[in-house]
Design a protein around this motif. Structure first.
Motif, PDB file in Angstrom:
ATOM      1  N   ARG A   1      50.307  42.583  28.319  1.00 51.49           N
ATOM      2  CA  ARG A   1      51.304  42.722  29.377  1.00 51.49           C
ATOM      3  C   ARG A   1      50.898  43.824  30.362  1.00 51.49           C
ATOM      4  O   ARG A   1      51.009  43.663  31.572  1.00 51.49           O
ATOM      5  CB  ARG A   1      52.663  43.034  28.750  1.00 51.49           C
ATOM      6  N   GLN A   2      50.418  44.966  29.838  1.00 53.45           N
ATOM      7  CA  GLN A   2      49.982  46.055  30.698  1.00 53.45           C
ATOM      8  C   GLN A   2      48.765  45.652  31.533  1.00 53.45           C
ATOM      9  O   GLN A   2      48.665  45.999  32.708  1.00 53.45           O
ATOM     10  CB  GLN A   2      49.647  47.288  29.847  1.00 53.45           C
ATOM     11  N   TYR A   3      47.841  44.915  30.936  1.00 49.00           N
ATOM     12  CA  TYR A   3      46.657  44.449  31.663  1.00 49.00           C
ATOM     13  C   TYR A   3      47.054  43.518  32.802  1.00 49.00           C
ATOM     14  O   TYR A   3      46.533  43.626  33.909  1.00 49.00           O
ATOM     15  CB  TYR A   3      45.700  43.748  30.695  1.00 49.00           C
ATOM     16  N   ARG A   4      47.981  42.617  32.531  1.00 48.68           N
ATOM     17  CA  ARG A   4      48.423  41.683  33.569  1.00 48.68           C
ATOM     18  C   ARG A   4      49.135  42.407  34.702  1.00 48.68           C
ATOM     19  O   ARG A   4      48.970  42.068  35.867  1.00 48.68           O
ATOM     20  CB  ARG A   4      49.330  40.614  32.967  1.00 48.68           C
ATOM     21  N   ARG A   5      49.945  43.417  34.360  1.00 42.15           N
ATOM     22  CA  ARG A   5      50.636  44.176  35.405  1.00 42.15           C
ATOM     23  C   ARG A   5      49.654  44.964  36.255  1.00 42.15           C
ATOM     24  O   ARG A   5      49.830  45.081  37.460  1.00 42.15           O
ATOM     25  CB  ARG A   5      51.640  45.141  34.775  1.00 42.15           C
ATOM     26  N   ALA A   6      48.629  45.527  35.635  1.00 43.44           N
ATOM     27  CA  ALA A   6      47.658  46.334  36.367  1.00 43.44           C
ATOM     28  C   ALA A   6      46.809  45.476  37.301  1.00 43.44           C
ATOM     29  O   ALA A   6      46.383  45.942  38.355  1.00 43.44           O
ATOM     30  CB  ALA A   6      46.763  47.087  35.391  1.00 43.44           C
ATOM     31  N   ASN A   7      46.575  44.224  36.947  1.00 42.65           N
ATOM     32  CA  ASN A   7      45.704  43.363  37.746  1.00 42.65           C
ATOM     33  C   ASN A   7      46.456  42.347  38.582  1.00 42.65           C
ATOM     34  O   ASN A   7      45.840  41.436  39.124  1.00 42.65           O
ATOM     35  CB  ASN A   7      44.707  42.645  36.831  1.00 42.65           C
ATOM     36  N   ARG A   8      47.751  42.505  38.696  1.00 40.75           N
ATOM     37  CA  ARG A   8      48.551  41.563  39.475  1.00 40.75           C
ATOM     38  C   ARG A   8      48.323  41.809  40.966  1.00 40.75           C
ATOM     39  O   ARG A   8      48.317  42.933  41.436  1.00 40.75           O
ATOM     40  CB  ARG A   8      50.024  41.752  39.145  1.00 40.75           C
TER      41      ARG A   8
ATOM     42  N   SER B   1      51.665  40.342  49.703  1.00 39.22           N
ATOM     43  CA  SER B   1      51.604  41.293  50.813  1.00 39.22           C
ATOM     44  C   SER B   1      50.259  42.015  50.861  1.00 39.22           C
ATOM     45  O   SER B   1      49.832  42.462  51.919  1.00 39.22           O
ATOM     46  CB  SER B   1      52.738  42.306  50.703  1.00 39.22           C
ATOM     47  N   GLU B   2      49.574  42.136  49.743  1.00 39.08           N
ATOM     48  CA  GLU B   2      48.271  42.796  49.724  1.00 39.08           C
ATOM     49  C   GLU B   2      47.189  41.908  50.335  1.00 39.08           C
ATOM     50  O   GLU B   2      46.185  42.404  50.819  1.00 39.08           O
ATOM     51  CB  GLU B   2      47.879  43.156  48.298  1.00 39.08           C
TER      52      GLU B   2
END
Length: 69
Positions: free
Chosen positions: A51-58, A62-63
């Motif tokens: 979950r943390q990996y997915r949040r960090a690489n989301r 807008s980017e």
């Protein structure tokens, strides 16, 4: 996740082997419960890391939007 599933399968085989061997319930409980707790903790930790990996690489839309100057 493969290692977690494999460890769970080993626990299942161990649990069935102990019951087939006609061990008492207390012995079965004392042998299996710590292994089951370790497996659950490892599974939960793996889910948290994913979950943390997915949040960090989301990437957000807008980017990817570029303003023209």
């Amino acid at each position: 996740m493969k290692t977690i599933r494999r460890f769970g399968f080993i626990l299942l085989v161990l649990f069935l082997g102990i019951f087939i061997g006609h061990a008492s319930f207390l012995v079965t409980f004392l042998l299996v419960s710590p292994l089951l707790i370790i497996w659950l903790l490892a599974w939960d930790d793996k889910q948290y890391q994913m979950r943390q990996y997915r949040r960090a690489n989301r990437m957000y839309q807008s980017e990817n939007f570029r303003y023209k100057s």
